[in-house]
Write a protein that holds these residues in place. Structure first.
Motif, PDB file in Angstrom:
ATOM      1  N   PHE A   5     -25.659 -21.957  32.638  1.00 52.37           N
ATOM      2  CA  PHE A   5     -24.252 -22.359  32.779  1.00 52.37           C
ATOM      3  C   PHE A   5     -23.343 -21.170  32.472  1.00 52.37           C
ATOM      4  N   GLU A   6     -22.414 -20.891  33.368  1.00 52.71           N
ATOM      5  CA  GLU A   6     -21.536 -19.727  33.196  1.00 52.71           C
ATOM      6  C   GLU A   6     -20.305 -20.042  32.358  1.00 52.71           C
ATOM      7  N   GLY A   7     -20.037 -21.321  32.117  1.00 48.09           N
ATOM      8  CA  GLY A   7     -18.842 -21.698  31.380  1.00 48.09           C
ATOM      9  C   GLY A   7     -19.009 -21.582  29.870  1.00 48.09           C
ATOM     10  N   THR A   8     -18.147 -22.269  29.147  1.00 48.09           N
ATOM     11  CA  THR A   8     -18.072 -22.191  27.690  1.00 48.09           C
ATOM     12  C   THR A   8     -18.688 -23.449  27.083  1.00 48.09           C
ATOM     13  N   VAL A   9     -19.345 -23.284  25.940  1.00 48.75           N
ATOM     14  CA  VAL A   9     -19.992 -24.424  25.275  1.00 48.75           C
ATOM     15  C   VAL A   9     -19.603 -24.421  23.802  1.00 48.75           C
ATOM     16  N   LEU A  10     -19.090 -25.571  23.325  1.00 47.15           N
ATOM     17  CA  LEU A  10     -18.920 -25.821  21.887  1.00 47.15           C
ATOM     18  C   LEU A  10     -19.863 -26.960  21.542  1.00 47.15           C
ATOM     19  N   MET A  11     -20.744 -26.760  20.580  1.00 48.65           N
ATOM     20  CA  MET A  11     -21.773 -27.765  20.314  1.00 48.65           C
ATOM     21  C   MET A  11     -21.935 -27.997  18.823  1.00 48.65           C
ATOM     22  N   ILE A  12     -22.080 -29.267  18.480  1.00 45.71           N
ATOM     23  CA  ILE A  12     -22.456 -29.669  17.131  1.00 45.71           C
ATOM     24  C   ILE A  12     -23.918 -30.061  17.187  1.00 45.71           C
ATOM     25  N   ARG A  72     -20.866 -19.447  23.594  1.00 44.24           N
ATOM     26  CA  ARG A  72     -21.562 -20.686  23.209  1.00 44.24           C
ATOM     27  C   ARG A  72     -21.515 -20.776  21.686  1.00 44.24           C
ATOM     28  N   VAL A  73     -20.664 -21.667  21.189  1.00 48.77           N
ATOM     29  CA  VAL A  73     -20.343 -21.736  19.761  1.00 48.77           C
ATOM     30  C   VAL A  73     -21.016 -22.955  19.146  1.00 48.77           C
ATOM     31  N   GLY A  74     -21.847 -22.732  18.129  1.00 49.16           N
ATOM     32  CA  GLY A  74     -22.485 -23.815  17.393  1.00 49.16           C
ATOM     33  C   GLY A  74     -21.680 -24.163  16.150  1.00 49.16           C
ATOM     34  N   ILE A  75     -21.400 -25.440  15.935  1.00 47.31           N
ATOM     35  CA  ILE A  75     -20.630 -25.898  14.768  1.00 47.31           C
ATOM     36  C   ILE A  75     -21.592 -26.617  13.828  1.00 47.31           C
ATOM     37  N   ALA A  99     -17.057 -29.892  34.507  1.00 50.85           N
ATOM     38  CA  ALA A  99     -16.302 -29.249  33.429  1.00 50.85           C
ATOM     39  C   ALA A  99     -16.750 -27.808  33.248  1.00 50.85           C
ATOM     40  N   ASN A 100     -15.799 -26.943  32.869  1.00 51.60           N
ATOM     41  CA  ASN A 100     -16.156 -25.542  32.592  1.00 51.60           C
ATOM     42  C   ASN A 100     -16.131 -25.240  31.092  1.00 51.60           C
ATOM     43  N   CYS A 101     -15.832 -26.258  30.267  1.00 49.97           N
ATOM     44  CA  CYS A 101     -15.891 -26.117  28.809  1.00 49.97           C
ATOM     45  C   CYS A 101     -16.553 -27.376  28.253  1.00 49.97           C
TER      46      CYS A 101
END
Length: 543
Positions: free
Chosen positions: A498-505, A364-367, A471-473
């Protein structure tokens, strides 16, 4: 000193009650957070305090000569003809007119004819002295410095101070309006979501400004971090009543839950006692049929039961209606995303320098970065939605992206929510309505064109869309904007499950602390840096 007092205030719109018998006080120097679900009447309460709305019954008393600065969600159209600096300086017509009047008097003082007339010169000097005193009292001599400091604190570069208001985005216009209110320095600040459109640096500046403010502040915000850092009292607006809690937002949550638990225990205890007394009353009534001596005791017991019913506390609502989010998807490959030497330009201007990054499944990546630094462009470039200026992007196997747009462009504004979700999934009309009801859409809402929905409703519909795409991303661009705190907390819970991937701003520090496992920052030098951990851990590493 008491600034505002509301006594037994009731407010109706078209016969529908918004408030009932509200009592509250605002004392000089207080920092108060006003919390409540969207539509609970927070902005209406502000308008009652300012006098823009009148109570249906009850009284609103204000300190004599009280000055109030009210930041609403709308921008005065008259400001659109000014520059950024002029709009932020537009405190009162009198303050704007005074410099011109003083210049006229200065011209008269240098006129030889006036200088030759002692009486006339004395009148001119006397008027000039009066205007100077008034200008100083209104803060005119320090106005330019104060306006520049506030605009800079809110993220406007010096060269942007001369831009026309008409050239700004909607969010930037609201920031200028916020600057204008702050520069006024009134006795009481009423701030309706002042942190909207602020980047992280500007939010920190606003926090300090509110803490140092010499007057009182009443603040509506969905930013829990801001409320924790600035307020010392909470007004909870719920079911048409205001309940007061001491402390910041986190203290309020603990105390609210504690009060609800105690109220439930008291309710259960009273209901058991009412049940016991009812049983005694029924027995006495049966005995009274045989022996009239029991009749008076039965009537007494009946009166006790009725009195206890009247005095009993209401059953508390332990959990309010909240949106229901369940994010499910098929697993993607282990490596979701790999970028090498990635950079981006817009109209020949470099947004960010080349960088490398690998994102694995489940991360889970925060931008983060300042407004205008290119965060949305970075996310779209990394996911192959925009061609890069340089470098390569590799999307992993079985990656299914789901995009949440800050600007809501993923929604067809001409369609209704019902039509929209039925295009996304084969629902019957009843199934589609039931699905939208999970996101708090009424029967009327589902037939309303999306373009006419509120910001919060559009945000909830975008989240509903993500559920249906499986969606899984997830690519989330400011997902908590327009959501009330309760809905944001549901979203957080769903993302944690959620088991998937998250990119969030996001500029929501509480949200980033809860969700992010890595932080990607676009720095002022346009370099992209990657830090492990959440936002608080990022701050510690940056010193």
């Amino acid at each position: 000193m008491l600034l505002v007092n509301l006594a037994k205030v009731t407010k109706d719109f078209g016969g529908n009650p918004v408030f009932r018998d509200i009592d509250l006080e605002i004392i000089d120097g207080e920092r108060i957070g006003l919390v409540g679900e969207n539509g609970s009447g927070k902005s209406t309460l502000f308008k009652l305090i300012t006098g823009q709305e009148q109570p249906t019954s009850g009284t609103v008393a204000r300190k004599r000569n009280l000055t109030i600065g009210y930041l609403s969600q709308e921008v005065d159209p008259a400001l659109l003809n000014l520059t950024v600096f002029e709009a932020a300086s537009a405190l009162s017509p009198e303050l704007l007119e005074l410099p011109g009047r003083m210049q006229m008097l200065e011209a008269l003082m240098s006129d030889p004819d006036v200088a030759a007339d002692a009486d006339r010169m004395e009148r001119v000097l006397e008027e000039y002295s009066t205007l100077q005193e008034r200008y100083e009292a209104l803060g005119g001599y320090t106005l330019e410095h104060r306006v520049a400091a506030v605009l800079t604190g809110l993220g406007f570069a010096p060269h942007e101070h001369s831009l026309p208001m008409s050239a700004l985005s909607g969010g930037e216009k609201k920031l200028v309006n916020l600057a204008r209110i702050l520069v006024q320095a009134p006795d009481l600040l009423l701030l309706d979501e002042p942190d909207n459109h602020l980047d992280l640096h500007a939010k920190e500046w606003l926090e300090q400004y509110i803490r140092d403010y010499p007057g009182a502040v009443l603040l509506i915000s969905h930013d829990r971090h801001l409320l924790d850092k600035t307020v010392r009292k909470i007004f909870q607006l719920e079911d048409g009543t205001v309940t007061v809690f001491a402390g910041n937002y986190s203290a309020y949550v603990l105390e609210r839950d504690n009060r609800l638990q105690k109220q439930m225990e008291m309710h259960n205890l009273q209901q058991r006692e009412i049940k016991r007394l009812k049983q005694s009353m029924y027995r006495l009534k049966q005995w009274a049929k045989i022996n009239s001596d029991f009749a008076s005791r039965a009537r007494y017991m009946e009166r006790r039961v009725e009195q206890l019913k009247q005095d009993a506390v209401d059953r508390p609502i332990m959990e309010r209606d909240r949106i229901k989010i369940q994010l499910e998807s098929e697993r993607s490959g282990k490596k979701v995303l790999e970028v090498q030497g990635l950079s981006q330009e817009v109209s020949g201007t470099l947004l960010f320098q080349p960088f490398d990054l690998t994102v694995l499944y489940g991360e889970r990546v925060g931008i983060i970065g300042a407004n205008g630094s290119g965060k949305t462009t970075l996310m779209k470039t990394m996911m192959g939605m925009l061609p890069p200026a340089s470098g390569t992007v590799k999307i992993g196997a079985s990656v299914v992206p789901g995009y949440y747009s800050q600007e809501q462009e993923t929604l067809p504004f001409e369609s209704t929510p019902l039509e929209f979700v039925r295009r996304l999934k084969k629902f019957t009309e009843g199934q589609a309505i039931a699905f939208l009801n999970r996101f708090l859409f009424s029967v009327n809402d589902v037939h309303t064109p999306i373009g006419r929905l509120s910001g919060g409703e559009k945000s909830r519909l975008q989240i509903a869309r993500l559920m249906l795409t499986e969606a899984n991303c997830l690519l989330l661009d400011e997902p908590t904007n327009n959501l009330d705190i309760a809905s944001t907390e549901v979203l957080e819970e769903a993302l944690l499950d959620f088991e998937g991937t998250v990119l969030m701003i996001s500029h929501d520090r509480y949200f980033l602390d809860t969700i992010a496992t890595r932080i990607v920052e676009i720095g002022p030098d346009r370099k992209v840096r990657v830090y492990p951990g959440n936002y608080s851990e990022y701050l510690e590493m940056c010193g």
